[in-house]
Design a protein around this motif. Structure first.
Motif, short mmCIF file in Angstrom:
data_model
loop_
_atom_site.label_atom_id
_atom_site.label_comp_id
_atom_site.label_asym_id
_atom_site.label_seq_id
_atom_site.Cartn_x
_atom_site.Cartn_y
_atom_site.Cartn_z
N ILE A 110 0.83 -1.08 -0.26
CA ILE A 110 0.10 -0.02 -0.13
C ILE A 110 0.55 1.50 -0.16
O ILE A 110 0.47 2.32 -0.52
N LYS A 111 2.31 0.92 0.38
CA LYS A 111 3.41 2.27 0.53
C LYS A 111 3.04 2.56 -1.42
O LYS A 111 3.94 3.43 -1.60
N LYS A 112 3.19 1.75 -2.08
CA LYS A 112 3.44 2.01 -2.91
C LYS A 112 2.18 2.56 -4.33
O LYS A 112 2.60 3.23 -5.14
N ILE A 113 1.33 2.63 -4.12
CA ILE A 113 0.15 3.46 -4.03
C ILE A 113 0.23 5.28 -3.69
O ILE A 113 0.51 5.99 -3.09
N PRO A 114 0.37 5.28 -5.10
CA PRO A 114 1.43 7.08 -5.71
C PRO A 114 -0.37 7.81 -3.99
O PRO A 114 -1.06 7.36 -4.68
N GLU A 115 0.23 9.11 -4.13
CA GLU A 115 -0.83 9.64 -3.25
C GLU A 115 -1.52 10.33 -3.86
O GLU A 115 -1.51 10.37 -4.99
N GLY A 116 -2.97 10.89 -3.68
CA GLY A 116 -3.82 11.62 -4.32
C GLY A 116 -5.36 11.51 -4.06
O GLY A 116 -5.56 12.18 -2.05
N LEU A 117 -6.37 12.03 -4.50
CA LEU A 117 -7.28 12.48 -3.92
C LEU A 117 -7.44 11.90 -2.42
O LEU A 117 -7.50 10.36 -3.39
N ALA A 118 -7.89 12.37 -1.74
CA ALA A 118 -8.98 12.10 -0.14
C ALA A 118 -10.57 11.48 -0.33
O ALA A 118 -10.79 13.28 -1.18
N ILE A 119 -11.49 10.84 0.15
CA ILE A 119 -13.06 10.93 0.05
C ILE A 119 -13.24 12.33 0.72
O ILE A 119 -12.20 11.73 1.98
N GLU A 120 -13.84 12.92 0.31
CA GLU A 120 -14.50 13.84 1.21
C GLU A 120 -15.70 13.91 1.39
O GLU A 120 -16.23 14.05 0.26
N ASN A 121 -16.65 15.00 1.67
CA ASN A 121 -17.87 15.61 2.04
C ASN A 121 -19.26 14.23 1.22
O ASN A 121 -19.66 14.79 0.28
N VAL A 122 -18.88 12.97 1.43
CA VAL A 122 -19.90 11.78 0.89
C VAL A 122 -21.05 11.71 1.46
O VAL A 122 -21.18 11.17 2.61
N GLU A 123 -22.16 12.13 1.14
CA GLU A 123 -23.76 11.77 2.13
C GLU A 123 -24.35 10.34 0.93
O GLU A 123 -24.06 10.39 -0.48
N LEU A 124 -24.03 9.63 1.95
CA LEU A 124 -24.56 7.98 1.33
C LEU A 124 -25.74 7.66 2.79
O LEU A 124 -25.06 8.24 3.91
N ASP A 125 -26.85 6.55 1.59
CA ASP A 125 -27.23 6.38 3.16
C ASP A 125 -26.60 5.00 3.64
O ASP A 125 -27.17 3.66 2.33
N LEU A 126 -25.97 4.81 4.65
CA LEU A 126 -25.45 3.64 4.78
C LEU A 126 -26.19 2.62 6.36
O LEU A 126 -25.46 2.02 6.62
N LYS A 127 -27.05 2.83 6.10
CA LYS A 127 -27.92 2.16 7.79
C LYS A 127 -28.09 1.07 7.23
O LYS A 127 -28.32 0.67 6.42
N ARG A 128 -28.38 0.15 7.85
CA ARG A 128 -28.43 -1.19 7.90
C ARG A 128 -29.68 -1.90 9.36
O ARG A 128 -29.60 -1.17 9.58
N GLU A 129 -30.32 -2.60 8.49
CA GLU A 129 -31.77 -3.19 9.44
C GLU A 129 -31.46 -4.51 9.91
O GLU A 129 -30.70 -4.99 8.32
N PHE A 130 -31.51 -5.69 10.99
CA PHE A 130 -31.24 -7.06 10.76
C PHE A 130 -32.67 -7.71 11.27
O PHE A 130 -33.17 -7.16 12.07
N LYS A 131 -32.43 -8.70 10.52
CA LYS A 131 -33.84 -9.77 10.87
C LYS A 131 -33.81 -10.92 11.65
O LYS A 131 -32.70 -11.50 11.21
N ASP A 132 -34.23 -11.20 11.70
CA ASP A 132 -34.58 -12.59 13.19
C ASP A 132 -34.55 -13.63 11.91
O ASP A 132 -35.56 -13.81 11.14
N LYS A 133 -33.57 -14.55 11.81
CA LYS A 133 -33.91 -15.55 10.64
C LYS A 133 -33.76 -16.91 11.07
O LYS A 133 -32.76 -18.17 10.56
N LYS A 134 -34.01 -16.92 12.33
CA LYS A 134 -33.33 -18.23 12.88
C LYS A 134 -34.43 -19.73 12.92
O LYS A 134 -36.06 -19.12 12.27
N HIS A 135 -34.27 -20.76 12.26
CA HIS A 135 -34.74 -21.63 12.25
C HIS A 135 -35.47 -22.36 13.23
O HIS A 135 -34.32 -22.86 13.89
N TYR A 136 -36.72 -22.52 14.22
CA TYR A 136 -37.20 -22.28 15.04
C TYR A 136 -37.32 -23.82 15.16
O TYR A 136 -39.00 -24.71 14.44
N HIS A 137 -37.09 -24.68 15.89
CA HIS A 137 -37.87 -26.53 16.01
C HIS A 137 -39.36 -26.53 16.70
O HIS A 137 -38.63 -25.56 17.53
N ASN A 138 -39.98 -26.72 16.94
CA ASN A 138 -41.09 -26.89 17.77
C ASN A 138 -41.43 -29.15 18.72
O ASN A 138 -42.45 -28.94 18.25
#
Ligand code: SF4
Ligand code: SF4
Ligand code: SF4
Length: 534
Positions: free
Chosen positions: A299-327
């Motif tokens: 990674i030291k060999k990668i030339p320096e350049g523009l950095a990421i700035e002012n990025v506006e993205l929706d990165l929210k995530r929700e999770f689900k109960d995917k458990k396989h219940y046995h009865n």
């Protein structure tokens, strides 16, 4: 249906090593077919790694990469790309020449870390899809501890679309689980192994290419995401404590106890010990240390350049109960346990030979039709010995086991036949018998004849005598002999009579022919004389 991990039935030898090593027991064995249950599998890749028969493989789809060549397409290369390939910058050059815009997934990691920094309480990283799957499918009550943020690869996909436009998206990484996690965000998800296979199939000589580098913008801190502690490095002082937990077993142990912890802690979690640089599709011929050194040097060999700035993205995530219940009821479970010989707690050995950690887990798997009763080794041994015992008991041959002059066992036929003889007397009769010979034994005013076979049991455990009652056969043989003798005598008598008769007929015939011959000779002579006078 198997989608990501595919079983080769011809190679599988039913050793259950994959099941023993599967952290969630998501492999079924039924009717001589072993299958990965996709909805329960967390894609950790362990079964592929441990199978001694190469009977488990993951979905290889490297040929599809060719379809993207010739037009612009976006490629997200995960950070461990730089520790995996010997010539990562030449591989980048090759892909770029074929239309790819190469960008580092670490950009997504940096965006994700910025979201992590906004959290508080006990929070677990969600960069590893195996961790997320494990929580959703097996610990849904711990979903509250997962950081509600998408993974770096998903964040990167959204960034790439926003920054470069709506081009086809390809992800390249060390992880099998990403294939499922990213199937909606990317058009193709390849592992490093698949990319190598592609280069080989296209006969690409990578040394024909000059070094080239990923496209700007570049990440600042997140290029170390794939090594232990890499995520934590990006978080600064946000949390009171940060620590990492690696390996599915350790993660399960942690999840079992996380409710006891209180505070503002961030937990970096990865299913692979060492982080993604040790992912299931990463190379195994170099050490973890070497990979870490390569990563930091490259990674030291990668030339320096523009950095990421002012990025506006929706990165929210929700999770689900995917458990396989046995009865299943306790009674149903107990019935299966009983049917495999676990008639009380002491018989539940929990030996794991079947692949399950406990007999109870195995019983539930039988109810779910994921396992067969015969997978329990002690049940199988009991079953086989019960069948052998039945055969020994029911055979018409007489079987005795003798140790130090004492008859310890007589099967049913022997018990009935020697009912009138004490064991002592019986041993007197048998003790001098040779390896295989006939022996006559007087029983109930009858002389019974036996063919006796004798052999020793291993480890000085005694001698076995097998007696076959051949009385009827020998009597029959005797009767046949007498009949044969009488028949021969009768034939001789008839023949002799026939001979005498033949002789008599012959002599009578001889006389009559001689007389006729003399009459004819006389008549011929007379006729000749008659002719002379004419
Ligand atoms: S490890 Fe699993 S897939 Fe491989 S041979 Fe054994 S039982 Fe079959
Ligand atoms: S990939 Fe992991 S979870 Fe899935 S079947 Fe194999 S060992 Fe089990
Ligand atoms: S830790 Fe392993 S399983 Fe998890 S994302 Fe990284 S490579 Fe995949």
């Amino acid at each position: 249906m198997e989608k990501y991990i595919i079983s080769n039935q011809a190679n599988c030898k039913y050793c259950y090593k994959c099941l023993r090593n599967c952290p969630v027991k998501s492999i079924s064995f039924s009717d001589n077919i072993s299958k990965v249950i996709d909805s329960e599998c967390v894609l950790c890749g362990k079964c592929i790694e441990v199978c001694p028969q190469d009977a488990k493989k993951y979905l290889f789809e490297y040929e599809r990469l060719k379809y993207f060549f010739g037009k612009k397409f976006l490629v997200s290369v995960s950070p461990s790309f730089f520790s995996h390939f010997d010539e990562p910058f030449k591989v980048i050059s090759y892909l770029k020449k074929n239309g790819a815009i190469i960008s580092e997934t670490s950009i997504g990691a940096e965006l994700v870390s910025n979201e992590y920094k906004k959290l508080s309480g006990i929070k677990i990283s969600t960069a590893c899809p195996v961790v997320v799957d494990l929580v959703e499918k097996y610990y849904p009550e711990k979903i509250k501890y997962l950081s509600p943020v998408v993974s770096p690869a998903i964040a990167h996909a959204r960034f790439l679309k926003q920054y470069f436009g709506n081009y086809p998206l390809v992800f390249i990484g060390p992880c099998i689980a990403k294939k499922r996690e990213l199937e909606e965000e990317y058009d193709l998800v390849l592992t490093f192994e698949e990319l190598e296979k592609f280069l080989e199939s296209e006969k690409v000589d990578i040394f024909d290419f000059e070094d080239d580098f990923p496209q700007e913008p570049h990440p600042k801190l997140a290029r170390f995401y794939p090594i232990s502690g890499g995520i934590l490095k990006t978080l600064g002082e946000t949390f009171e404590q940060v620590f990492n937990v690696e390996g599915v077993k350790n993660i399960k142990d942690f999840l079992d106890r996380v409710d006891d912890i209180d505070g503002n802690y961030f937990v970096e979690m990865s299913a692979c010990i060492g982080g993604c640089i040790e992912g299931p599709a990463s190379r195994k011929d170099i050490s973890q240390l070497e990979k870490r050194i390569r990563l930091s040097q490259n990674i030291k060999k990668i030339p320096e350049g523009l950095a990421i700035e002012n990025v506006e993205l929706d990165l929210k995530r929700e999770f689900k109960d995917k458990k396989h219940y046995h009865n299943y009821t306790e009674q149903q479970i107990q019935e299966v346990l009983f049917s495999i010989g676990k008639t009380d707690k002491s018989k539940e050995l929990n030996c794991s030979a079947c692949g399950y950690d406990t007999c109870r887990e195995k019983a539930i798997a039988v109810l779910e039709k994921k396992a067969e009763k015969e997978m329990c080794i002690t049940y199988l041994i009991d079953k086989v010995s019960t069948v052998s015992n039945m055969v020994v008991e029911e055979t018409p041959n007489l079987i005795l086991i003798v140790k130090d002059g004492n008859i310890n066992y007589k099967n049913k036929a022997a018990r009935l036949t020697f009912m009138s003889l004490s064991n002592k007397k019986l041993w007197e009769i048998l003790k001098d018998v040779e390896q295989s010979e006939f022996k006559e034994i007087a029983l109930n005013n009858k002389n019974l004849k036996f063919f006796v076979k004798k052999f020793s049991l291993p480890e000085d455990s005694g001698e076995v005598f097998i007696l076959t009652d051949v009385t009827k056969e020998l009597e029959q043989e005797e009767r046949v002999k007498i009949i044969k003798k009488q028949t021969i005598e009768k034939i001789e008598e008839v023949l002799n009579k026939q001979m005498l008769l033949a002789q008599e007929i012959a002599s009578l015939l001889g006389e009559s022919i001689a007389e006729t011959k003399s009459h004819f000779t006389e008549f011929k002579r007379y006729m000749e004389e008659e002719n002379d006078y004419l």
